[in-house]
Design a protein around this motif. Structure first.
Motif, PDB file in Angstrom:
ATOM      1  N   ARG A 271      23.237  -0.136  25.450  1.00 32.99           N
ATOM      2  CA  ARG A 271      24.301  -1.029  24.983  1.00 32.99           C
ATOM      3  C   ARG A 271      25.472  -0.227  24.426  1.00 32.99           C
ATOM      4  O   ARG A 271      25.967  -0.484  23.336  1.00 32.99           O
ATOM      5  N   TRP A 272      25.943   0.726  25.187  1.00 29.39           N
ATOM      6  CA  TRP A 272      27.032   1.584  24.725  1.00 29.39           C
ATOM      7  C   TRP A 272      28.342   0.827  24.611  1.00 29.39           C
ATOM      8  O   TRP A 272      29.264   1.284  23.935  1.00 29.39           O
ATOM      9  N   TRP A 273      28.443  -0.350  25.229  1.00 32.16           N
ATOM     10  CA  TRP A 273      29.675  -1.120  25.149  1.00 32.16           C
ATOM     11  C   TRP A 273      29.885  -1.673  23.734  1.00 32.16           C
ATOM     12  O   TRP A 273      30.993  -2.065  23.368  1.00 32.16           O
ATOM     13  N   LEU A 274      28.850  -1.697  22.905  1.00 34.09           N
ATOM     14  CA  LEU A 274      28.985  -2.166  21.525  1.00 34.09           C
ATOM     15  C   LEU A 274      29.652  -1.132  20.619  1.00 34.09           C
ATOM     16  O   LEU A 274      30.233  -1.491  19.597  1.00 34.09           O
TER      17      LEU A 274
ATOM     18  N   PRO B  93      32.450   0.841  20.927  1.00 32.21           N
ATOM     19  CA  PRO B  93      33.886   0.670  20.656  1.00 32.21           C
ATOM     20  C   PRO B  93      34.183  -0.547  19.797  1.00 32.21           C
ATOM     21  O   PRO B  93      35.090  -0.523  18.956  1.00 32.21           O
ATOM     22  N   LEU B  94      33.416  -1.607  19.965  1.00 30.64           N
ATOM     23  CA  LEU B  94      33.615  -2.811  19.167  1.00 30.64           C
ATOM     24  C   LEU B  94      33.358  -2.527  17.686  1.00 30.64           C
ATOM     25  O   LEU B  94      34.151  -2.911  16.819  1.00 30.64           O
ATOM     26  N   VAL B  95      32.279  -1.846  17.398  1.00 28.81           N
ATOM     27  CA  VAL B  95      31.947  -1.526  16.006  1.00 28.81           C
ATOM     28  C   VAL B  95      32.983  -0.571  15.417  1.00 28.81           C
ATOM     29  O   VAL B  95      33.409  -0.737  14.273  1.00 28.81           O
TER      30      VAL B  95
ATOM     31  N   LEU C 135      36.109  -0.293  16.245  1.00 26.94           N
ATOM     32  CA  LEU C 135      37.338  -1.059  16.035  1.00 26.94           C
ATOM     33  C   LEU C 135      37.248  -1.909  14.768  1.00 26.94           C
ATOM     34  O   LEU C 135      38.204  -1.971  13.986  1.00 26.94           O
ATOM     35  N   LEU C 136      36.113  -2.536  14.547  1.00 29.65           N
ATOM     36  CA  LEU C 136      35.925  -3.325  13.328  1.00 29.65           C
ATOM     37  C   LEU C 136      35.977  -2.444  12.081  1.00 29.65           C
ATOM     38  O   LEU C 136      36.558  -2.835  11.062  1.00 29.65           O
TER      39      LEU C 136
END
Length: 52
Positions: free
Chosen positions: A19-22, A24-26, A28-29
């Protein structure tokens, strides 16, 4: 030491679950949170809060 453990467990979760797509989201947050905390006492605060 517990904060380091949490980060290590999260990275292990990403690696095992593919789940490496998570990541960048983390990141960014975390960046948005840091901007809000650092700009809270500055003269730029009204402009930054207007973005959200």
């Amino acid at each position: 030491m517990s904060k380091v453990r949490i980060v290590a467990e999260y990275l292990e979760f990403l690696r095992r679950g593919k789940r490496w797509w998570l990541l960048p989201l983390v990141l960014l947050l975390l960046l948005f949170g840091a901007i809000l905390v650092l700009a809270q006492g500055s003269a730029l605060a009204p402009f930054i809060y207007a973005l959200f």
